[in-house]
Design an enzyme around this catalytic site. Structure first.
Site, PDB file in Angstrom:
ATOM      1  N   HIS A  44       0.821  -1.200   0.000  1.00 46.98           N
ATOM      2  CA  HIS A  44       0.000   0.000   0.000  1.00 46.98           C
ATOM      3  C   HIS A  44       0.859   1.257   0.000  1.00 46.98           C
ATOM      4  CE1 HIS A  44      -2.958  -2.691   2.419  1.00 46.98           C
ATOM      5  NE2 HIS A  44      -3.117  -2.873   1.129  1.00 46.98           N
TER       6      HIS A  44
ATOM      7  N   LYS B  92       5.876   6.187   8.062  1.00 46.59           N
ATOM      8  CA  LYS B  92       5.356   5.290   9.094  1.00 46.59           C
ATOM      9  C   LYS B  92       6.493   4.740   9.945  1.00 46.59           C
ATOM     10  CE  LYS B  92       1.551   3.925   6.144  1.00 46.59           C
ATOM     11  NZ  LYS B  92       1.023   2.932   5.226  1.00 46.59           N
TER      12      LYS B  92
ATOM     13  N   TYR C  69       1.604   1.339  14.386  1.00 42.27           N
ATOM     14  CA  TYR C  69       2.401   2.271  13.599  1.00 42.27           C
ATOM     15  C   TYR C  69       1.933   3.707  13.770  1.00 42.27           C
ATOM     16  CZ  TYR C  69      -1.267   1.270  10.064  1.00 42.27           C
ATOM     17  OH  TYR C  69      -2.443   1.080   9.393  1.00 42.27           O
TER      18      TYR C  69
ATOM     19  N   ASP D 119      -6.338  -6.378  -2.137  1.00 45.42           N
ATOM     20  CA  ASP D 119      -4.896  -6.564  -2.341  1.00 45.42           C
ATOM     21  C   ASP D 119      -4.586  -7.576  -3.445  1.00 45.42           C
ATOM     22  OD1 ASP D 119      -4.325  -4.650  -0.465  1.00 45.42           O
ATOM     23  OD2 ASP D 119      -3.710  -6.050   1.095  1.00 45.42           O
TER      24      ASP D 119
END
Length: 184
Positions: free
Chosen positions: A64, A73, A133, A172
């Site tokens: 992603h 991140k 995260y 995905d």
């Protein structure tokens, strides 16, 4: 400093961050983030959002990225083990289209910093994994892009044990490859 160890990865901008863990017979303590220590290590990102997910063994999330509002991140695992991957999407970068992966676990307590301009994904290797995260920008629905996880152009060497059943979301499974998504 001394509270964190910051190790640059072979792809510029990626870092593995290892906190100092202070343990005794009661358990342990560690700082998972300290802005002063990060600045001293040359990392000056500002985080605006924290996220946490739980996934079962065989879940593969990604790859992603955000299109207009990219997010840096700082990722870590608080339970279980994952193989975490970043793919360089920065046009003009010497490592454009290259990937780097690191195992993150509750045991090794490593963190992985992935700056803006990278695609991100992970594979759960343990029975369950809780993944946390911090993000440098807010999530915006509709801004997410992706690439197929097994694109031979990228060539990620996922550590998929023999017999592991992958669990991949419908979304995905539909992403296109790197060459179809980006230019060389």
């Amino acid at each position: 400093m001394g509270k964190i160890k910051v190790t640059p990865c072979p792809i510029e901008g990626l870092y593995v961050i290892e906190p100092s863990v202070f343990g005794d017979e009661r358990g342990y303590f560690m700082e998972t983030y300290n802005q002063n220590d990060m600045k001293e290590a040359g990392l000056s990102m500002a985080f605006v959002q924290d996220n946490q997910s739980m996934s079962v063994k065989g879940v593969l999330r990604g790859l992603h990225y955000q299109k207009q509002y990219p997010q840096g991140k700082l990722v870590r695992v608080v339970k279980g083990t994952v193989f975490d991957v970043a793919v360089d999407l920065r046009a003009g970068s010497d490592t454009y289209g290259k990937w780097y992966g690191v195992e993150l676990s509750e045991e090794n307590k490593k963190q992985f910093y992935i700056p803006e301009g990278f695609a991100h994904g992970f594979l759960v290797l343990s029975d369950v994994a809780e993944f946390c995260y911090k993000c440098t920008d807010f999530y915006r629905p509709g801004d997410e892009g992706g690439m197929i996880w097994n694109d031979p152009e990228i060539g990620i060497e996922w550590p998929i044990p023999e017999g592991m059943r992958l669990i991949i979301s419908e979304k995905d499974q539909k992403w296109k490859g790197f060459r179809d998504t980006f230019r060389f």
